[in-house]
Scaffold this active site. Structure first.
Site, PDB file in Angstrom:
ATOM      1  CG  ASP A  30      40.630  65.805  45.797  1.00 38.91           C
ATOM      2  OD1 ASP A  30      39.350  65.880  45.411  1.00 38.91           O
ATOM      3  OD2 ASP A  30      40.549  64.802  46.384  1.00 38.91           O
ATOM      4  CE  LYS A  35      36.459  61.535  48.207  1.00 36.56           C
ATOM      5  NZ  LYS A  35      37.795  60.982  47.712  1.00 36.56           N
ATOM      6  CD  GLU A 158      42.340  51.639  54.441  1.00 32.59           C
ATOM      7  OE1 GLU A 158      41.559  51.318  54.855  1.00 32.59           O
ATOM      8  OE2 GLU A 158      43.317  52.344  53.376  1.00 32.59           O
ATOM      9  CG  LEU A 275      53.910  36.259  63.111  1.00 36.66           C
ATOM     10  CD1 LEU A 275      54.734  35.148  63.916  1.00 36.66           C
ATOM     11  CD2 LEU A 275      54.061  35.033  61.414  1.00 36.66           C
ATOM     12  CB  CYS A 285      48.188  48.972  50.850  1.00 35.11           C
ATOM     13  SG  CYS A 285      48.338  50.931  51.576  1.00 35.11           S
ATOM     14  CE  LYS A 345      43.443  48.037  59.174  1.00 33.03           C
ATOM     15  NZ  LYS A 345      45.439  48.330  59.349  1.00 33.03           N
TER      16      LYS A 345
END
Length: 456
Positions: A30, A35, A158, A275, A285, A345
């Protein structure tokens, strides 16, 4: 085999750590030196449950290292491209980082042995050919002779990435090159057959369910593999948009969407996953991938009208949350609104393109004052939304201070464990909008809240 992963985000770090855990010598590359230092010290640059422990395990055993240099590419048998593909202004996927990675790979390829270059990033159909052309130009080597480019899309969730990398539903390999197919079969054979699951479970809290079917290893051509990732995500987005529309209809007709979704999910052709009602879908995404797929279909005159409808429906779901607040509070000007959850989420720190960012922006534009909390996502959300005047609270209860309403957007377990009596005492008006129906069993109406879910 020697493996290199270009990029230290969710996909690159998880992929690199997983193959290192199998005993493959792996390097994560990277350009961000901070990082790289984190990984080499055994710490993950992103939040993912269990990843710190796995990184420390493989770093201590010298199976994985990170670097800002591409020199290790010359020793690699397999090079994964796992860089980001952020959306452009027109909705298409940006390939700047993929092109830069391909060029750097080409400059460091070893002509003395065959190298498999693997596109693991989510990229438009035809990107394997583009990457091959860039590598040929940078290396003066010949595609399909000294190297070849394979599509191997990632299907990591994730928050559950380690579970998905070690116990996947399917592995999709896109190439017609015989030697590349042999190399990729060997790599994933090791994943399925050689890993010591009992030893792994001592390091990270992932266990193989003996009832789970074995992962399907599926080979196809590169373009089909690239398409599989996009249409899979678009289908899931359509499914979420559909149940959210059903929830709005349930409210109108007096039905209970929780029971409706459960009854639907009992049909094996439909299934219970995706659902769950929400304020809409977001994240790094679904918004990007549906937009790219839709724009590509328009370019080539084959419009995907269902995908277009799902995107429009998702915006309406965001708006419906604002409508509920307006209906309860009348004007939003000067009202204090607490937000619980900034990530798209739970169990991730990813705050890109979230439902909260859309809803908060609209509320602020209507004159509301916003206090917000998230267990892991506040730093990224603040960085991405510096223009928004938000009061960030490091205790969830503090969003309730003199609040006229609280909106639960992300269903973190921490919020189920809140002292809701204390929250009630802090609020000026006890209205609670639960966009996930997460607190249905908490009897908050009995505790004095004006509790409202979605579709119930």
């Amino acid at each position: 085999m020697n493996i290199v992963c270009i990029g230290s985000g969710y996909v690159g770090t998880v992929t690199g750590a997983a193959f290192a855990a199998l005993g493959q010598h792996t390097t994560v590359i990277d350009i961000d030196s901070e990082k790289v230092q984190m990984i080499n010290s055994g710490k993950s640059p992103i939040f993912e449950p269990g990843l710190d422990a796995l990184l420390k395990h493989v770093i201590d055993r010298k199976l994985l290292n990170a670097s800002t240099s591409y020199n290790e590419v010359s020793n690699a048998h397999i090079v994964f491209i796992t860089v980001g593909t952020p959306a452009e202004a027109d909705g298409t996927a940006g390939l700047k980082y993929v092109k830069e990675a391909a060029r750097s790979i080409g400059e460091h390829l070893n002509p003395e042995h065959f190298t498999v270059i693997v596109n693991k990033s989510t990229v438009p159909v035809g990107t394997s050919d583009l990457v091959a052309s860039i590598i040929e130009e940078a290396s003066t080597l010949s595609n399909n002779k000294q190297f070849t480019v394979v599509s191997n899309p990632e299907f990591l969730r994730e928050g559950y990435a380690l579970e998905d990398v070690f116990f996947p539903d399917r592995i999709v390999i896109g190439t017609n090159h015989p030697e590349a197919r042999t190399v990729m079969r060997k790599l994933y054979h090791d994943l399925f057959e050689n890993i010591n699951y009992s030893e792994l479970s001592k390091i990270v809290a992932v266990k193989r369910n003996p009832k789970s079917p074995k992962a399907v290893y599926f080979e196809t051509d590169a373009k089909s593999a690239e398409m599989i990732k996009y249409v899979s995500n678009a289908f899931l987005a359509i499914k979420i948009s559909y149940i959210n529309e059903v929830a709005r209809l349930c409210e109108t007709l007096g039905a209970n969407v929780l029971d409706v979704a459960k009854g639907m999910g009992l049909d094996s052709r439909i299934g219970e996953k995706f659902l769950q009602v929400s304020s809409g879908w977001g994240g790094s995404c679904f918004p990007k991938d549906t937009s790219e797929l839709l724009e590509t279909s328009r370019k080539y005159g084959t419009d995907l009208t269902l995908v277009e409808a799902a995107i429009e429906s998702n915006l309406k779901m965001h708006e419906s949350c604002i409508i509920k607040l307006r209906r309860q509070l009348k004007t939003l000007h000067g009202k204090n609104i607490g937000i619980l959850g900034l990530t798209f989420k739970p169990n991730t720190d990813d705050a890109r393109h979230t439902q909260s960012s859309y809803i908060i922006s609209k509320l602020i534009a209507m004159g509301a004052n916003i206090s917000a909390h998230d267990p892991k996502g506040m730093a990224m959300f603040r960085k991405l939304n510096e223009h928004l005047p938000i009061r960030y609270c490091y205790r969830a209860e503090d969003v309730a201070e003199r609040a006229d309403a609280i909106v639960l957007i992300t269903h973190w377990n921490e919020y189920a464990a809140l002292d809701w009596n204390l929250v009630h005492q802090k609020m000026r008006s006890p209205y609670l909008l639960d966009t996930r129906n997460f607190l249905v069993g908490h009897r908050l109406n009995e505790a004095g809240f004006i509790y409202e879910g979605v579709g119930i």
